[in-house]
Design an enzyme around this catalytic site. Sequence first.
Site, PDB file in Angstrom:
ATOM      1  N   SER A  84       1.146  -0.987  -0.002  1.00 55.37           N
ATOM      2  CA  SER A  84       0.126   0.030   0.420  1.00 55.37           C
ATOM      3  C   SER A  84       0.665   1.079  -0.029  1.00 55.37           C
ATOM      4  O   SER A  84       2.144   0.948  -0.435  1.00 55.37           O
ATOM      5  CB  SER A  84      -0.727   0.138   0.982  1.00 55.37           C
ATOM      6  OG  SER A  84      -0.030   0.212   2.542  1.00 55.37           O
ATOM      7  N   LYS A 117      -4.508   8.907  -8.094  1.00 49.89           N
ATOM      8  CA  LYS A 117      -4.291   8.226  -7.449  1.00 49.89           C
ATOM      9  C   LYS A 117      -6.286   7.935  -7.602  1.00 49.89           C
ATOM     10  O   LYS A 117      -7.504   8.804  -6.787  1.00 49.89           O
ATOM     11  CB  LYS A 117      -4.608   8.305  -5.645  1.00 49.89           C
ATOM     12  CG  LYS A 117      -4.227   7.508  -5.211  1.00 49.89           C
ATOM     13  CD  LYS A 117      -4.112   7.330  -3.821  1.00 49.89           C
ATOM     14  CE  LYS A 117      -3.895   6.033  -3.257  1.00 49.89           C
ATOM     15  NZ  LYS A 117      -5.286   5.324  -2.714  1.00 49.89           N
ATOM     16  N   LYS A 292       5.916   9.022  -7.426  1.00 50.93           N
ATOM     17  CA  LYS A 292       7.008   7.655  -7.099  1.00 50.93           C
ATOM     18  C   LYS A 292       8.523   8.208  -8.137  1.00 50.93           C
ATOM     19  O   LYS A 292       8.309   9.107  -8.890  1.00 50.93           O
ATOM     20  CB  LYS A 292       6.629   6.361  -8.207  1.00 50.93           C
ATOM     21  CG  LYS A 292       4.916   6.659  -8.020  1.00 50.93           C
ATOM     22  CD  LYS A 292       4.146   5.230  -9.032  1.00 50.93           C
ATOM     23  CE  LYS A 292       3.484   4.815  -8.839  1.00 50.93           C
ATOM     24  NZ  LYS A 292       2.063   4.233  -9.505  1.00 50.93           N
TER      25      LYS A 292
HETATM   26  S1  IVH Z   1       1.233   2.774  -6.862  1.00 43.88           S
HETATM   27  C1  IVH Z   1       3.343   0.196  -4.193  1.00 43.88           C
HETATM   28  N1  IVH Z   1      -0.087   4.000  -8.304  1.00 43.88           N
HETATM   29  O1  IVH Z   1      -3.725   3.212  -4.211  1.00 43.88           O
HETATM   30  C2  IVH Z   1       2.777   1.041  -4.879  1.00 43.88           C
HETATM   31  N2  IVH Z   1      -1.250   3.497  -6.200  1.00 43.88           N
HETATM   32  O2  IVH Z   1      -3.134   3.268  -0.751  1.00 43.88           O
HETATM   33  C3  IVH Z   1       1.687   0.645  -4.986  1.00 43.88           C
HETATM   34  N3  IVH Z   1      -3.835   3.487  -7.037  1.00 43.88           N
HETATM   35  O3  IVH Z   1      -3.494  -0.554  -3.294  1.00 43.88           O
HETATM   36  C4  IVH Z   1       0.541   1.235  -5.906  1.00 43.88           C
HETATM   37  N4  IVH Z   1      -3.718   5.091  -8.237  1.00 43.88           N
HETATM   38  O4  IVH Z   1      -4.952   0.319  -5.207  1.00 43.88           O
HETATM   39  C5  IVH Z   1      -0.109   3.733  -7.275  1.00 43.88           C
HETATM   40  N5  IVH Z   1      -1.633   5.717  -9.528  1.00 43.88           N
HETATM   41  C6  IVH Z   1      -1.494   4.741  -9.016  1.00 43.88           C
HETATM   42  C7  IVH Z   1      -2.561   4.225  -8.316  1.00 43.88           C
HETATM   43  C8  IVH Z   1      -2.728   3.236  -6.857  1.00 43.88           C
HETATM   44  C9  IVH Z   1      -4.299   3.954  -7.300  1.00 43.88           C
HETATM   45  C10 IVH Z   1      -4.493   2.069  -5.089  1.00 43.88           C
HETATM   46  C11 IVH Z   1      -3.656   0.827  -5.061  1.00 43.88           C
HETATM   47  C12 IVH Z   1      -3.327   1.157  -4.153  1.00 43.88           C
HETATM   48  C13 IVH Z   1      -3.742   1.377  -3.271  1.00 43.88           C
HETATM   49  C14 IVH Z   1      -1.986   1.944  -2.112  1.00 43.88           C
END
Ligand code: IVH
Length: 671
Positions: A84, A117, A292
């Site tokens: 997460s 997100k 990121k």
């Molecule tokens: S990256 C290690 N990118 O947010 C990084 N997550 O709070 C993994 N999510 O379970 C996630 N949009 O379902 C990433 N552009 C995005 C995202 C995203 C939504 C969700 C994802 C994750 C959760 C984490």
Amino acid sequence: MSVLAEIHKRVETLRKEINYHNYRYYVLDDPEITDAGYDRLLRELELLEGEHPELITPDSPTQRVGAEPLKEFAEVQHEVPMLSLANAFSDSEVDDFDRRGRERLSVSSQEYSVEPKLDGLAISLLYKDGVLTRAATRGDGTKGEDVTLNVRTIDAIPLRLLGNDYPRELEVRGEVIITKAGFEALNQQQRKNDAKLFANPRNAAAGSLRQLDPRITATRPLSFYCYGVGKVDGDSLPPRHSEIMRQLKNWGLPVNPESRVVNGVKGCLEYYREMQGKRDSLPYDIDGIVYKVDRLDQQKKLGFVARAPRWALAHKFPAQEEMTTLLDIDVQVGRTGALTPVARLEPVHVGGVMVSNATLHNQDEIDRLDARIGDTVIVRRAGDVIPQVVGVVISRRQGRPRRYKLPGTCPVCASPTVRLSGEAVTYCTGGLYCAAQRKQAVKHFASRRAMDIEGLGDKLVEQLVDEQLVNDIADLYQLSVAQLAGLDRMAEKSASNLVKALDKSRTTTLARFLYALGIHDVGETTAQTLARHFGSLDAIRKVDEATLMTVSDVGPVVAKSIVEFFKQTHNQEVIGKLIKEINWPEVEVKSAAELPLQGKSFVLTGTLSSMTRDEAKAELQALGAKVTGSVSKKTDYVVVGENPGSKADKAEKLGVEILDETALQKLLKQG
Ligand code: IVH
């Protein structure tokens, strides 16, 4: 080549073409062919596969929807855990995140890949030799559920990757979402089927993906954007997150078009503000921005803490949903007499503003939510939309509060309320008597198509009602120049003009008078029909529902509204006063059979020289014709004046008979 080999080749070509057009549509958002063209390709493939089932492969675009429901989902172990994200709620937390990262890496500046997100559901897609072989939910991050059959029904997810330079094994990760429009459409459908409504797009996406029957999932408007990779076996991927995303896109996977690379905290925060401004206009829900570290070598050095990476951060937007207490339910009476239940809430910050009221729409909505006073409720405020109660936290309910029912009498005027069968809205029957509806009633009464009282504008009506000079529409005819001249922005001259206009309106027609009364569901046309059919106000006042329903265009809802209106003592009183002031020429009652244009339908377009369009309409209707606004195959005549609009072209195209003004007049004279 043998016939079979040729068919085989055609099947392969069709699949390639279909996959390519999917890519144009879902990934590039730039389709090259029409939906119909796409459907033709798909149908041809289906046909060939139907004749030659031995040619069907699991990754064929025809094989998205499986036939049999599952008993349960199998468990999937995530080889690379699905982590997460750490959350930030303020700029300073973003600053801290950036500083800590740079210190660990001993660098002075940092490039970030930034992306929305998405508020959906995390999913892992496993491609083996380019073919989608397994899809799993995140679950607890190490173990998820196998939802392959459901995910296969999502058109945006390719069953086979494009090109051939992909790794032997590639695990793609991303978010399954439902667009805002898809969500609205889905709930509309649910409402029609009397099924449970979804509180928000996220719940709708989750609920749809966790269906045991993939045929149901296939009907849901699910979409997908990828945001990373998990396990990769074979060829290695490029050294930056942004480059990997570009690569995934080339393999046919949808990547969010809003993603980009920015420099430092400044770039991150600028992007955050930009997207915050765009949030409401995006076609899907987002709840923040993800930053990121773009370089993978740096990601690797930074590693993880607990269950979240040190190289990524979710910067959240103000929440659009919050919990609060439902203190009470008030009822507002709208301009049409519709009763709207309004939730009075313990004030709470939602989507950046303080919310203390939210709409509950109507009784059905209260029943669906099972909202009771004292409950903990979920309030949602998205964009400019009025705050809504979208759910009740039943587990927090204390004691056994009573179910809420809308009152049987109007809270403003104490008249009985009614809810007609098949309608969601409850109305006050007070009509002309109800203070909440009085202003609107007076405005309607005075309007051009009703009594046509010139100079009686909205502002003036409001003053008259507020000052209690006009308590019902009949009071209008008691107004004196002296009284009017005493009002704001009224001089002697305008006051006397208004009295003259009021006097002029005393002579009218039965149809106008009926329309002016503002009876529910009785528009101009119905009023004219009633006047012609019954000939006198007395006859209409005494008629019963069954008789009303014998009149053309009067259905049970309209019939009930009319009878209900004349039953109310207050309305009878007001009408009693009005008929002492107003007169109209007697109406000759003609049976439908005697009307020369009965059953004929007309459309008027352009300017007529001898009369207005409204006058022409009234005369045509008096002869039994129907006058509508748009031309269709069912239209009998289109009357064309000067500078006609597109309706004339349409009439020509459909072969509808066109009349000029002279022909119209001839027709009216004959009548
Ligand atoms: S990256 C290690 N990118 O947010 C990084 N997550 O709070 C993994 N999510 O379970 C996630 N949009 O379902 C990433 N552009 C995005 C995202 C995203 C939504 C969700 C994802 C994750 C959760 C984490």
